[in-house]
Design an enzyme around this catalytic site. Structure first.
Site, short mmCIF file in Angstrom:
data_model
loop_
_atom_site.label_atom_id
_atom_site.label_comp_id
_atom_site.label_asym_id
_atom_site.label_seq_id
_atom_site.Cartn_x
_atom_site.Cartn_y
_atom_site.Cartn_z
N LYS A 220 0.75 -1.32 0.13
CA LYS A 220 0.09 0.13 0.13
C LYS A 220 0.80 1.08 0.29
CE LYS A 220 -3.96 2.04 2.60
NZ LYS A 220 -4.59 1.93 3.99
N SER B 4 -9.82 2.24 2.95
CA SER B 4 -8.92 3.00 1.84
C SER B 4 -7.99 1.94 1.20
CB SER B 4 -8.03 3.95 2.82
OG SER B 4 -7.37 3.28 3.92
N SER C 11 -10.18 -0.16 6.98
CA SER C 11 -9.50 0.05 5.55
C SER C 11 -9.07 -1.28 5.10
CB SER C 11 -8.46 0.93 5.62
OG SER C 11 -9.25 2.20 5.49
N1 GLN Z 1 -13.32 4.69 6.44
C1 GLN Z 1 -12.79 5.07 7.66
C2 GLN Z 1 -12.23 6.30 7.53
O1 GLN Z 1 -12.44 7.04 6.52
C3 GLN Z 1 -11.50 4.14 8.03
C4 GLN Z 1 -10.47 4.21 7.06
C5 GLN Z 1 -9.22 3.41 7.41
O2 GLN Z 1 -9.35 2.50 8.10
N2 GLN Z 1 -7.80 3.86 7.15
O3 GLN Z 1 -11.33 6.99 8.15
#
Ligand code: GLN
Length: 483
Positions: free
Chosen positions: A76, A151, A175
């Site tokens: 990532k 994400s 995410s």
């Molecule tokens: N969807 C969540 C956010 O927008 C989690 C994102 C994540 O786990 N990095 O913060």
């Protein structure tokens, strides 16, 4: 070759079925052919990958290979990679080459793995749909009009499209698990502190955790064997022995007690989704597990608490992106204030700005006690719910997402609607617990995930439960139609 799992590749390389160079070349060609539509990679490091593959083949020829020698993965784009772009999906870091490798990256390099490149993600890991990346949205390989989740959408889409057998990812509020669920692959978010965060660009430091996206639980165990462990460079990493995560994969499920939180099976979850999850639980009962209804009474407070804590921490973490110390710098600034304002104004996308504003407000004098401190108190209640539940059960199970993959653009106009995607995943991060998403069915030909939640440092048990499920079912083997 591209359909093989990490475990199979490791065996094939050892038996000489094909070389790492052949496999790496094949996967790089697939990326060229297929990723134009999917957009899961931000940077493909062809030359470096082929050099790593060649070195791995030479090491094998010299008799010095082990399990990971020559196995391809991708990272990532939140993990710093020495001399290779690390963008975090943002214009702000679109020209940032870290002068060092993240601990996770160096561990894979040391193990002899081959990195194909850096994977797309929501900007600074904020999002649930991978639509906020400066490098464009990622498409879900099951239906390219739909989102892959976020994400870590690039990681999940790349594994689902068989561009790479495994990818690193991070999970601050879901995410890893949410994109894994929407793309029909296996995601593991370990206990907070189990894997070093050093060199992993911080979003919300008390919640961020690195983990894995793979096709199978067995592969997740193999990746965990590389990634887990104490790192003196990360003060929140935990100094605790790392088991061999593959050793418990085949343990019997007989007698395992599964808790089903009644709060996870309410109106937020459609009848179709419920059915898939319940079928999966029934599979566990067939294997000898016992099921018990439990309650996590503060579940409804997880989203409000998270969306105070995460923006607060991100507003502090992202203050370093000022066009001076890090990041994009605007053209011809008039003075220093103009430099800061325009660099940040032009460098960050809308969702990141929204979070920074919420966070700065929540942390400001006069509001701190009402918001951040209150949210931290709520966080303790949520953690206590889990601690109480684990007095009676071994694993908690439920859905990962309220719906299967939605269409691009469907939720972008309403941030709160997007935040509700995280309703089943966020509580774990607030508590610091490990969780997995395992493919367990389909609704309208789109994958559905089963969530497995474990007690602190009980990743071995989660991997065991997921592996046994994958031996009894074939949801994890299903492939998107045109892949
Ligand atoms: N969807 C969540 C956010 O927008 C989690 C994102 C994540 O786990 N990095 O913060």
């Amino acid at each position: 070759m591209h359909n093989k799992t990490i475990a199979e590749i490791s065996r094939d390389l050892a038996s000489g079925e094909y070389s790492s160079t052949e496999l790496t070349t094949d996967l790089l060609n697939r990326v060229k052919q297929l990723d134009g539509d999917i957009n899961s990679f931000i940077t493909v490091t062809d030359e470096q990958a082929l050099a790593q593959a060649k070195a791995a083949d030479e090491r094998r020829a010299a008799g010095n290979a082990d399990a990971w020698t020559g196995v391809p993965i991708a990272h990532k784009d939140i993990f710093c990679t020495n001399g290779v772009l690390t963008t975090c999906g943002s214009k702000m870091l679109s020209n940032f080459e870290a002068p060092y490798d993240a601990t996770v990256v160096s561990k894979f390099n040391d193990a002899g793995a081959v990195s194909l490149g850096k994977l797309n993600m929501d900007e600074f890991a904020m999002g649930s749909s991978n639509e906020s990346s400066f490098f464009g949205p990622v498409a879900n390989p099951w239906d390219k009009e739909r989102v892959p989740g976020g994400s870590s959408g690039g990681s999940a889409a790349a594994v689902a499209a068989r561009l790479v057998p495994g990818a690193t990812a991070t999970d601050t509020g879901g995410s890893i698990r949410q994109p894994a669920a929407l793309c029909g692959v296996t995601g593991l978010k370990p206990t907070y502190g189990r894997i070093s965060r050093w060199g992993m660009i911080a979003y919300a430091s008390s919640l961020d955790q690195a983990g894995t996206i793979t096709r199978t639980a067995e592969d997740a165990a193999l990746m965990m064997n590389v990634m887990a462990g104490f790192d003196p460079k990360d003060s929140t990493s935990v100094d605790r022995e790392v088991p061999d995560y593959t050793s418990s994969l085949d343990n019997s499920i007989e007698g395992m007690t599964i808790g089903l939180p009644k709060e996870y099976f309410r109106d937020d979850l459609s009848a179709d989704m419920q059915q898939q999850v319940r079928n999966a639980i029934a599979e566990y009962e067939k294997m000898g597990a016992k099921v018990k209804e439990i309650s996590l009474p503060n579940t409804h407070l997880a989203i409000p608490a998270y969306y105070v804590i995460a923006p607060s921490e991100c507003s502090a973490n992202l203050s370093r992106m000022d066009g001076v110390r890090f990041g994009y710098r605007c053209e011809d600034p008039k003075d220093v204030e103009d430099l800061y304002c325009r660099s940040r104004g032009e460098g960050f996308g809308n969702e990141v700005k929204r979070r920074i504003m919420i966070g700065s407000y929540a942390l400001s004098a006069g509001f701190y006690d009402a918001y951040y401190k209150k949210a931290q108190q709520v966080r303790r209640l949520i953690r206590n719910d889990f601690t109480n539940a684990f007095n009676d059960v071994d694993v908690i199970m439920g859905p990962v997402t309220p719906t299967p993959a939605f269409k691009r653009g469907e939720k972008t106009s309403d941030p709160v609607e997007m935040y509700l995607e995280d309703i089943f995943t966020i509580a774990l991060n607030l508590a610091g617990l490990p969780g997995m998403s395992v493919p367990c069915g389909q609704v309208n030909n789109l994958p559905v995930g089963l969530q497995l939640i474990g007690n602190f440092f009980d990743e071995g048990r989660l991997l065991n439960a997921a592996h046994k499920f994958q031996q009894a079912t074939d949801w994890h083997l299903k492939t998107p139609a045109d892949i």
